[in-house]
Each structure stands twice: as structure tokens, then as C-alpha cells.
Design an enzyme around this catalytic site. Structure first.
Site, mmCIF file in Angstrom:
data_model
loop_
_atom_site.group_PDB
_atom_site.id
_atom_site.type_symbol
_atom_site.label_atom_id
_atom_site.label_comp_id
_atom_site.label_asym_id
_atom_site.label_seq_id
_atom_site.Cartn_x
_atom_site.Cartn_y
_atom_site.Cartn_z
ATOM 1 N N ARG A 80 0.841 -1.206 0.000
ATOM 2 C CA ARG A 80 0.000 0.000 0.000
ATOM 3 C C ARG A 80 0.877 1.257 0.000
ATOM 4 O O ARG A 80 0.578 2.241 -0.678
ATOM 5 C CB ARG A 80 -0.915 0.012 1.237
ATOM 6 C CG ARG A 80 -2.054 -0.972 1.136
ATOM 7 C CD ARG A 80 -2.907 -0.959 2.375
ATOM 8 N NE ARG A 80 -3.649 0.271 2.548
ATOM 9 C CZ ARG A 80 -4.261 0.609 3.687
ATOM 10 N NH1 ARG A 80 -4.236 -0.195 4.729
ATOM 11 N NH2 ARG A 80 -4.914 1.740 3.782
ATOM 12 N N GLN B 280 -9.963 10.413 7.125
ATOM 13 C CA GLN B 280 -9.757 9.043 7.612
ATOM 14 C C GLN B 280 -8.626 8.379 6.829
ATOM 15 O O GLN B 280 -8.255 7.258 7.117
ATOM 16 C CB GLN B 280 -11.042 8.231 7.427
ATOM 17 C CG GLN B 280 -12.217 8.788 8.205
ATOM 18 C CD GLN B 280 -13.532 8.173 7.729
ATOM 19 O OE1 GLN B 280 -13.912 7.096 8.161
ATOM 20 N NE2 GLN B 280 -14.216 8.852 6.841
ATOM 21 N N HIS C 261 -6.930 8.588 11.446
ATOM 22 C CA HIS C 261 -6.547 7.174 11.530
ATOM 23 C C HIS C 261 -5.057 6.946 11.347
ATOM 24 O O HIS C 261 -4.634 5.859 10.995
ATOM 25 C CB HIS C 261 -7.330 6.366 10.494
ATOM 26 C CG HIS C 261 -8.805 6.295 10.776
ATOM 27 N ND1 HIS C 261 -9.747 5.882 9.862
ATOM 28 C CD2 HIS C 261 -9.505 6.593 11.902
ATOM 29 C CE1 HIS C 261 -10.962 5.936 10.405
ATOM 30 N NE2 HIS C 261 -10.842 6.376 11.632
ATOM 31 N N CYS D 137 6.220 1.205 18.266
ATOM 32 C CA CYS D 137 6.628 -0.070 18.838
ATOM 33 C C CYS D 137 5.453 -0.704 19.581
ATOM 34 O O CYS D 137 4.644 -0.004 20.189
ATOM 35 C CB CYS D 137 7.812 0.141 19.785
ATOM 36 S SG CYS D 137 8.380 -1.410 20.506
ATOM 37 N N CYS E 264 7.520 -0.672 23.577
ATOM 38 C CA CYS E 264 7.944 0.556 24.272
ATOM 39 C C CYS E 264 7.233 1.781 23.680
ATOM 40 O O CYS E 264 6.315 1.655 22.873
ATOM 41 C CB CYS E 264 9.462 0.711 24.213
ATOM 42 S SG CYS E 264 10.093 1.220 22.596
ATOM 43 N N CYS F 40 14.315 -2.014 21.211
ATOM 44 C CA CYS F 40 14.000 -2.706 22.461
ATOM 45 C C CYS F 40 13.725 -4.190 22.238
ATOM 46 O O CYS F 40 13.547 -4.945 23.190
ATOM 47 C CB CYS F 40 12.813 -2.043 23.165
ATOM 48 S SG CYS F 40 11.217 -2.441 22.415
ATOM 49 N N THR G 289 -16.512 8.989 1.629
ATOM 50 C CA THR G 289 -16.530 8.062 2.765
ATOM 51 C C THR G 289 -17.879 7.381 2.871
ATOM 52 O O THR G 289 -18.916 8.004 2.651
ATOM 53 C CB THR G 289 -16.156 8.756 4.106
ATOM 54 O OG1 THR G 289 -16.425 7.835 5.183
ATOM 55 C CG2 THR G 289 -16.907 10.046 4.330
ATOM 56 N N SER G 290 -17.828 6.084 3.225
ATOM 57 C CA SER G 290 -19.066 5.317 3.379
ATOM 58 C C SER G 290 -19.748 5.645 4.706
ATOM 59 O O SER G 290 -20.871 5.225 4.939
ATOM 60 C CB SER G 290 -18.761 3.818 3.297
ATOM 61 O OG SER G 290 -17.794 3.469 4.265
HETATM 62 P P1 NAD Z 1 -14.817 3.049 2.323
HETATM 63 O O1 NAD Z 1 -14.046 2.170 1.380
HETATM 64 O O2 NAD Z 1 -15.668 2.414 3.337
HETATM 65 O O3 NAD Z 1 -15.806 3.990 1.463
HETATM 66 C C1 NAD Z 1 -15.383 4.673 0.337
HETATM 67 C C2 NAD Z 1 -16.527 5.531 -0.148
HETATM 68 O O4 NAD Z 1 -16.072 6.339 -1.207
HETATM 69 C C3 NAD Z 1 -17.733 4.746 -0.677
HETATM 70 O O5 NAD Z 1 -18.917 5.264 -0.096
HETATM 71 C C4 NAD Z 1 -17.695 4.996 -2.174
HETATM 72 O O6 NAD Z 1 -18.997 5.047 -2.743
HETATM 73 C C5 NAD Z 1 -17.033 6.347 -2.240
HETATM 74 N N1 NAD Z 1 -16.299 6.613 -3.473
HETATM 75 C C6 NAD Z 1 -15.705 5.723 -4.299
HETATM 76 N N2 NAD Z 1 -15.112 6.363 -5.300
HETATM 77 C C7 NAD Z 1 -15.341 7.692 -5.114
HETATM 78 C C8 NAD Z 1 -14.960 8.864 -5.814
HETATM 79 N N3 NAD Z 1 -14.215 8.786 -6.924
HETATM 80 N N4 NAD Z 1 -15.357 10.059 -5.342
HETATM 81 C C9 NAD Z 1 -16.101 10.141 -4.223
HETATM 82 N N5 NAD Z 1 -16.487 9.065 -3.505
HETATM 83 C C10 NAD Z 1 -16.102 7.856 -3.952
HETATM 84 O O7 NAD Z 1 -13.753 4.049 2.929
HETATM 85 P P2 NAD Z 1 -13.860 4.939 4.237
HETATM 86 O O8 NAD Z 1 -15.217 5.482 4.407
HETATM 87 O O9 NAD Z 1 -12.691 5.870 4.195
HETATM 88 O O10 NAD Z 1 -13.589 3.873 5.392
HETATM 89 C C11 NAD Z 1 -13.474 4.363 6.673
HETATM 90 C C12 NAD Z 1 -12.240 3.878 7.349
HETATM 91 O O11 NAD Z 1 -12.268 2.470 7.575
HETATM 92 C C13 NAD Z 1 -10.941 4.021 6.614
HETATM 93 O O12 NAD Z 1 -10.443 5.298 6.595
HETATM 94 C C14 NAD Z 1 -10.047 3.157 7.399
HETATM 95 O O13 NAD Z 1 -9.501 3.802 8.500
HETATM 96 C C15 NAD Z 1 -10.958 2.093 7.867
HETATM 97 N N6 NAD Z 1 -10.584 0.883 7.201
HETATM 98 C C16 NAD Z 1 -9.285 0.599 7.157
HETATM 99 C C17 NAD Z 1 -8.868 -0.518 6.544
HETATM 100 C C18 NAD Z 1 -7.449 -0.729 6.492
HETATM 101 O O14 NAD Z 1 -6.636 0.101 6.831
HETATM 102 N N7 NAD Z 1 -7.117 -1.861 6.056
HETATM 103 C C19 NAD Z 1 -9.758 -1.380 5.971
HETATM 104 C C20 NAD Z 1 -11.101 -1.041 6.041
HETATM 105 C C21 NAD Z 1 -11.504 0.127 6.654
#
Ligand code: NAD
Length: 241
Positions: free
Chosen positions: A69, A99, A117, A125, A128, A147, A185-186
Site C-alpha cells: 500500500r 480518515q 486514523h 513499537c 515501548c 528494544c 466516505t461510506s
Molecule cells: P470506504 O471504502 O468504506 O468507502 C469509500 C466511499 O467512497 C464509498 O462510499 C464509495 O462510494 C465512495 N467513493 C468511491 N469512489 C469515489 C470517488 N471517486 N469520489 C467520491 N467518492 C467515492 O472508505 P472509508 O469510508 O474511508 O472507510 C473508513 C475507514 O475504515 C478508513 O479510513 C479506514 O480507516 C478504515 N478501514 C481501514 C482498513 C485498512 O486500513 N485496512 C480497511 C477497512 C476500513
């Protein structure tokens, strides 16, 4: 009708604008979102890799996932959505509550970004108090702290608390804004998904920018069903007139 026509006459009233952003705003920079098909990595469910239990069960696997990533993120550039938010600082007081861990808002030039986030470049760590930044890729994973304990990405996983100082400031900014734009964001992850409620208590106008409906779409004053790279430049262009 233009996407933001409904708020056109109110533009000069907005003193403080807060953006709440998620994975979707970076989708047009080539960074996959988490939920749905995009969230699958080498047949693992990305959602299930983002927990402390998954990390302790297989730290090498989780590190490999973050390394990939990170490489993808380092190669990515801010898209017109990130850039529009940065440009808006010329016309209004702007705070970004994200986020995302990808740093693209900062790379686009936004000066006030709160990373709810954590960040893909930070490490800490598991034993520690050490916290640091990744300068060069680790040749062996999981990397070890001086550590002797395992280092982990300094991001917030499911079930973990947000950094309390960051969260406290995010709540304050949300409570003080008169316009909140929620983009990409969802809104399914707490507590970030409570930020619109703080804004609403201040009678702020809520705008959602997302091609898909979310669980909070019905709470919004305006819903723009388009991508952020298309919608946000149009939104910002209204402030230039
Ligand atoms: P999400 O994947 O849940 O949602 C993404 C949203 O963006 C969806 O509603 C989608 O319809 C929308 N979208 C897609 N393409 C778009 C575009 N081009 N323009 C505008 N919107 C668009 O992501 P989220 O809401 O950021 O999830 C919340 C948090 O969940 C993340 O920030 C993360 O911290 C956490 N999370 C982390 C991991 C990880 O780090 N592995 C995994 C899952 C969730």
C-alpha cells in the site's frame, strides 16, 4: 441544474468549512477503497487485516500488505478533488478531517489536515514508547524496535481508539463549522461518522459528495452523486466569483 446550485446564494455566509474525507477521495488517484471488490488483496479481505489480532497472528502478512500500500501511495499524486480543497483556503477558513492515511491532502497543499486514523509513513513499537517515521523500506518484515519488540504501522485499526488529541480537535472543528462537505466516505466507521452530527448541532449545512448512497445520505442538506475529482473543483469555482 449545476451540482451545487442550491447553496450558491449562501457562499458568502460560510466562514468555516470542514471537509470529512475517506478512501473515495483518493480513488481517482489510483488508491483503492476498502469496501467492496477493491478491498480484496491477494484473496484476503482487507477489512480483516486491519485489526491487532490479525497483526499478532501474522505480522509478516500485515507488514507486506502495508508495504504494498505504501509503494502504491508514494507513487500516487493528488487528484483535482484534493487540489480543489487546498485551493479553497484562498477564499475561506478550511479544515480537513481525513480518515485516509495517504498524505495526499497535504501533498495537494492543504495546511490544516487532521489524520484521524494515523499515517502510512509512521510506525510505533508494540512494546515501548517509540514512535517514528519510515525513511527507507525495511528489508525484513516485521521490523524490530531497538528494544526487541515488533514495530507496527502507526495507524488506527478496528477496535482501537483514535489518537485522543486529534479526535478532540476534530470534534471542536466539526462543532464550529457552518458548512461540512463529506466526500468519499461510506460513513460506516465510528467515531468518524459522528462528525456530521457535531456539525448539525451547530446548524451547519451538510453536503455529501459520493457516487453511491451512504447510511447517512438522508441526513444531508445536499447530496451530489458524482465523484470528488469532478464535483469539488465545481464547488470551489463558486467561491472565485
Ligand atoms: P470506504 O471504502 O468504506 O468507502 C469509500 C466511499 O467512497 C464509498 O462510499 C464509495 O462510494 C465512495 N467513493 C468511491 N469512489 C469515489 C470517488 N471517486 N469520489 C467520491 N467518492 C467515492 O472508505 P472509508 O469510508 O474511508 O472507510 C473508513 C475507514 O475504515 C478508513 O479510513 C479506514 O480507516 C478504515 N478501514 C481501514 C482498513 C485498512 O486500513 N485496512 C480497511 C477497512 C476500513
Amino acid at each position: 441544474m449545476k451540482m451545487f446550485e442550491l447553496i450558491k446564494d449562501k457562499i458568502s455566509d460560510f466562514e468555516k468549512i470542514v471537509f470529512v474525507t475517506g478512501a473515495g477521495i483518493s480513488q481517482e488517484s489510483g488508491i483503492p477503497t476498502f469496501r467492496g471488490e477493491d478491498g480484496l488483496w491477494r484473496n484476503y479481505d482487507a477489512m480483516k487485516l486491519a485489526t491487532i489480532d490479525a497483526f499478532y497472528e501474522d505480522p509478516k502478512l500485515v507488514w507486506e500488505w502495508y508495504n504494498e500500500r505504501r509503494q502504491n501511495i508514494f507513487a500516487a499524486e493528488p487528484n483535482p478533488g484534493h487540489k480543489a480543497i487546498a485551493e479553497l483556503e484562498k477564499y475561506a477558513k478550511v479544515v480537513v478531517l481525513t480518515q485516509n492515511i495517504d498524505g495526499l491532502h497535504q501533498k495537494a497543499g492543504s495546511s490544516q489536515v487532521l489524520e484521524l486514523h494515523g499515517s502510512i509513513v509512521k510506525i510505533k513499537c508494540t512494546g515501548c514508547d517509540f514512535i517514528g517515521e519510515i525513511k527507507t523500506e525495511f528489508t525484513e518484515v516485521p521490523p524490530l524496535c531497538k528494544c526487541g519488540n515488533i514495530l507496527r504501522p502507526d495507524v488506527v485499526w478496528f477496535g482501537e481508539q483514535l489518537p485522543q488529541d486529534v479526535w478532540k480537535n476534530a470534534m471542536i472543528h466539526a462543532s464550529e463549522c457552518d458548512l461540512m462537505v463529506i466526500a468519499g466516505t461510506s460513513l460506516v466507521v465510528t467515531p468518524a461518522n459522528t462528525l456530521p452530527l457535531y456539525a448539525k448541532q451547530n446548524n451547519a449545512i451538510l453536503i455529501e459528495v459520493n457516487p453511491q448512497e451512504t447510511e447517512m445520505s438522508s441526513e444531508m442538506d445536499l447530496v451530489v452523486r458524482n465523484t470528488s475529482a469532478i464535483s469539488l473543483p465545481e464547488f470551489v469555482s463558486m467561491f472565485k466569483k
